[in-house]
Enzyme design. Structure first.
Site, mmCIF file in Angstrom:
data_model
loop_
_atom_site.group_PDB
_atom_site.id
_atom_site.type_symbol
_atom_site.label_atom_id
_atom_site.label_comp_id
_atom_site.label_asym_id
_atom_site.label_seq_id
_atom_site.Cartn_x
_atom_site.Cartn_y
_atom_site.Cartn_z
ATOM 1 N N GLY A 50 45.431 -30.860 -4.486
ATOM 2 C CA GLY A 50 46.779 -30.343 -4.707
ATOM 3 C C GLY A 50 47.823 -31.318 -4.190
ATOM 4 N N CYS A 51 47.370 -32.414 -3.593
ATOM 5 C CA CYS A 51 48.264 -33.468 -3.109
ATOM 6 C C CYS A 51 48.157 -34.658 -4.068
ATOM 7 C CB CYS A 51 47.854 -33.934 -1.712
ATOM 8 S SG CYS A 51 47.914 -32.664 -0.449
ATOM 9 N N GLU A 52 49.291 -35.308 -4.332
ATOM 10 C CA GLU A 52 49.249 -36.510 -5.169
ATOM 11 C C GLU A 52 48.542 -37.644 -4.445
ATOM 12 O OE1 GLU A 52 53.056 -37.696 -6.649
ATOM 13 O OE2 GLU A 52 53.279 -35.887 -7.843
#
Length: 136
Positions: A50-52
């Site tokens: 969910g993190c780039e």
């Protein structure tokens, strides 16, 4: 809810800083304070999705209180993670579930620097912390 000592220190430091340039430097300094994660912890099972950027999170329960370690390849994100950890270190599972991430970064004066993708990523980290604490 009372804040952990490190969270008080962060609030004092960021409230003293004038403008984004000082806050950005302070953010980088907080990121440099993160304890490095050993390569053995930088595995897929510890990765926060969910993190780039790539983020890893490790949790340990000590006497019903949670201690977290986190790391990222991105320097700015390491600073944000350090501030998140300052807010949640030593909390119990219920208190951890009640943390208001947006309010915390607003108190620090950093809410404008949280792009939607960074905000989503930090929420993913907080959600992963809650999951780890709920399933322990």
């Amino acid at each position: 809810m009372s804040l952990p000592q490190q969270a008080h220190e962060a609030l004092e430091a960021f409230n003293r800083s004038q403008g984004w340039d000082q806050r950005a430097r302070l953010l980088m300094q907080w990121g440099d304070r993160l304890q490095p994660l050993d390569d053995e912890h930088k595995v897929e099972a510890n990765r926060v999705h969910g993190c780039e950027s790539r983020v890893w999170l490790v949790a340990e329960r000590v006497d019903d209180r949670w201690q977290f370690k986190a790391s990222s390849d991105a320097r700015l994100l390491r600073g944000l993670l350090a501030l998140l950890l300052a807010r949640v270190q030593g909390l119990g599972s219920h208190a951890l579930a009640d943390v208001d991430l947006r309010a915390w970064f607003t108190q620090l004066g950093l809410e404008r620097q949280l792009s939607p993708s960074r905000s989503n990523g930090l929420h993913a980290v907080l959600q992963r912390m809650a999951e780890l604490s709920a399933h322990a």
